[in-house]
Design a protein around this motif. Structure first.
Motif, short mmCIF file in Angstrom:
data_model
loop_
_atom_site.label_atom_id
_atom_site.label_comp_id
_atom_site.label_asym_id
_atom_site.label_seq_id
_atom_site.Cartn_x
_atom_site.Cartn_y
_atom_site.Cartn_z
N ASP A 78 0.95 -1.13 -0.03
CA ASP A 78 0.04 0.09 0.18
C ASP A 78 0.93 1.13 -0.07
N ALA A 79 0.48 2.59 0.27
CA ALA A 79 1.08 3.71 0.04
C ALA A 79 2.33 3.55 1.09
N ASP A 80 2.16 2.89 2.33
CA ASP A 80 3.03 3.05 3.68
C ASP A 80 3.82 2.03 3.66
N HIS A 81 3.63 0.90 2.96
CA HIS A 81 4.20 -0.67 3.18
C HIS A 81 4.79 -1.24 1.82
N VAL A 82 5.74 -1.92 2.10
CA VAL A 82 6.30 -3.05 1.07
C VAL A 82 6.42 -4.39 1.78
N LEU A 83 6.37 -5.53 0.97
CA LEU A 83 6.74 -6.66 1.09
C LEU A 83 8.00 -7.22 0.68
N VAL A 84 8.74 -7.94 1.60
CA VAL A 84 10.17 -8.37 1.15
C VAL A 84 10.27 -9.86 1.59
N ARG A 85 11.25 -10.67 0.90
CA ARG A 85 11.28 -11.70 1.16
C ARG A 85 12.78 -11.86 1.86
N CYS A 86 12.62 -12.55 3.20
CA CYS A 86 13.80 -12.67 3.86
C CYS A 86 13.72 -13.95 4.79
N GLY A 87 15.23 -14.45 5.00
CA GLY A 87 15.34 -16.12 5.59
C GLY A 87 14.89 -16.90 4.48
N PRO A 88 14.91 -18.11 4.74
CA PRO A 88 14.45 -19.16 3.74
C PRO A 88 12.91 -19.18 3.74
N ARG A 89 12.12 -18.75 4.62
CA ARG A 89 10.65 -19.06 4.62
C ARG A 89 9.74 -17.88 4.99
N SER A 90 10.20 -16.66 4.97
CA SER A 90 9.41 -15.35 5.79
C SER A 90 9.02 -14.57 4.71
N LEU A 91 7.77 -13.67 4.71
CA LEU A 91 7.72 -12.40 4.29
C LEU A 91 7.77 -11.51 5.36
N TRP A 92 8.32 -10.33 5.29
CA TRP A 92 8.28 -9.30 6.20
C TRP A 92 7.52 -7.95 5.62
N ARG A 93 6.92 -7.29 6.37
CA ARG A 93 6.18 -6.00 6.03
C ARG A 93 7.27 -4.75 6.55
N VAL A 94 7.40 -4.02 5.60
CA VAL A 94 8.38 -2.92 6.06
C VAL A 94 7.62 -1.45 5.95
N HIS A 95 7.65 -0.75 6.87
CA HIS A 95 6.92 0.71 6.69
C HIS A 95 8.06 1.72 6.04
N VAL A 96 7.64 2.11 4.96
CA VAL A 96 8.44 3.01 4.21
C VAL A 96 9.11 4.27 4.81
N GLY A 97 8.45 4.75 5.87
CA GLY A 97 8.67 6.09 6.59
C GLY A 97 9.48 5.82 7.70
N SER A 98 9.52 4.77 8.16
CA SER A 98 10.39 4.25 9.47
C SER A 98 11.26 3.25 9.22
N GLY A 99 11.01 2.30 8.40
CA GLY A 99 11.87 1.21 8.28
C GLY A 99 11.46 0.21 9.30
N ASP A 100 10.55 0.29 10.04
CA ASP A 100 9.96 -0.83 11.01
C ASP A 100 9.46 -1.90 10.31
N ALA A 101 9.88 -3.19 10.67
CA ALA A 101 9.46 -4.36 10.07
C ALA A 101 8.74 -5.29 10.95
N VAL A 102 7.76 -6.07 10.38
CA VAL A 102 7.21 -6.86 11.18
C VAL A 102 7.23 -8.19 10.50
N GLU A 103 6.95 -9.37 11.16
CA GLU A 103 6.85 -10.71 10.13
C GLU A 103 5.55 -10.75 9.82
N PHE A 104 5.27 -10.85 8.39
CA PHE A 104 3.89 -10.90 7.77
C PHE A 104 3.38 -12.36 7.66
N PHE A 105 4.27 -13.13 7.06
CA PHE A 105 3.99 -14.52 6.85
C PHE A 105 5.29 -15.58 6.90
N ARG A 106 4.98 -16.64 7.48
CA ARG A 106 6.12 -17.61 7.48
C ARG A 106 5.44 -19.06 6.96
N GLY A 107 6.07 -19.56 5.84
CA GLY A 107 5.82 -20.59 5.20
C GLY A 107 6.05 -22.05 6.10
#
Length: 326
Positions: free
Chosen positions: A187-216
């Motif tokens: 969305d306007a404030d967030h991107v998703l990025v692949r990290c590690g072997p199994r996870s997606l992280w959601r990153v806030h563009v303005g702050s760089g804060d990241a939370v785990e979004f999905f783990r396969g």
């Protein structure tokens, strides 16, 4: 399914393709770049470019391409195919990202430093220290998100001057998708990025804060997910496809490979989401994973993308085609 048009490309492997409003730009016959009418497939222009471009991108007025056999970035007028400018870039430049009137190029595999060019003139605006390997950048909110594969280091740059706004370390290292997309805009404030072997992280563009979004449950493909409507679709290394809720990260449905894996791209349609399998089978799936239509393209596919309202573009060895989804 209704086939709107087909066009041979005379290529055995995947070709670079860009879609702009009303037009498709495609690499053909080894050294040619063509502009096609998106509705009919009729050629509007056909020009020499160079061999096997590493990247082709297009907007509503211009097209840019990186040929492999010459160290330059070419800018063409989208309507006529005429050359507007050519700018020298270091050999083996890769990654090509358009952000308004700025072009980002370089950083692929660490062969060259990332640099920004004026998209209207080709003039150099700034160059990052390097060369340093980076994943394909993404631009959001006037900022450039940049990551080094295999490290947890995220850098956020000012698009105008390339200066570092801030740096963060994510809990896991970034995956390495090579020349494929690394970030997906959520969305306007967030991107998703692949990290590690199994996870997606959601990153806030303005702050760089990241939370785990999905783990396969299994290792995922290193490239970014595809956002289709309110779903984010991620492939795993077993070639299956999992669709997760774009708001919560909760899994919604899954398509297993079953010997015929889904190919790159998921397209939001009027009645659901279109997924293409390698064999050429097209599947229309609703938000909850129910299948509401199947059709066959009659040939091997390697990608699917949105084209015109109600239409999609299918890519595969030796051919492009535009179809109305089932």
């Amino acid at each position: 399914m209704r086939v709107r048009w087909r066009r041979p490309t005379h290529l055995r492997g995947p070709q670079r393709v860009a879609v702009a409003p009303g037009q498709v730009v495609a690499h053909e016959r080894g050294t040619r770049l063509v502009g096609l009418d998106a509705a009919t497939g009729a050629p509007r222009w056909d020009v020499p470019l160079g061999t096997w471009p590493r990247s082709v991108v297009a907007t509503d007025r211009r097209c840019w391409a990186l040929p492999q056999d010459r160290p330059e970035l070419a800018c063409l007028d989208l309507g006529a195919g005429s050359a507007l400018w050519r700018a020298a870039v270091p050999p083996f430049s890769g990654h090509l990202v358009v952000a308004g009137d700025t072009m980002l190029v370089g950083g692929w595999r660490g062969y060259t430093a990332l640099r920004a060019l004026d998209g209207r003139t080709g003039d150099l605006r700034w160059v990052r220290p390097g060369p340093v390997p980076v994943v394909r950048p993404v631009v959001a909110g006037g900022r450039v998100l940049l990551a080094r594969p295999g490290t947890p280091e995220l850098s956020v740059l000012d698009l105008d001057d390339g200066g570092e706004v801030f740096r963060r370390e994510l809990p896991e290292p970034f995956a390495d998708p090579d020349d494929r997309p690394a970030f997906a805009t959520l969305d306007a404030d967030h991107v998703l990025v692949r990290c590690g072997p199994r996870s997606l992280w959601r990153v806030h563009v303005g702050s760089g804060d990241a939370v785990e979004f999905f783990r396969g449950d299994a290792d995922l493909s290193p490239d970014a997910p595809v956002v289709s409507g309110d779903l984010a679709c991620v492939r795993d290394r077993g070639a299956g496809l999992t669709a997760v809720d774009a708001g919560t990260g909760r899994p919604r449905w899954r398509l297993d490979a079953d010997g015929d894996p889904p190919v790159g791209g998921v397209v939001r349609t009027e009645n659901g989401h279109l997924v293409a399998r390698r064999s050429g089978i097209l599947v229309r799936v609703d938000d909850d994973g129910e299948i509401h239509g199947r059709a066959t393209a009659g040939r091997r596919l390697d990608g699917v993308r949105a084209l015109t309202p109600g239409g999609v573009l299918l890519t595969g060895p030796g051919e492009l085609s535009a179809v109305t989804p089932p």
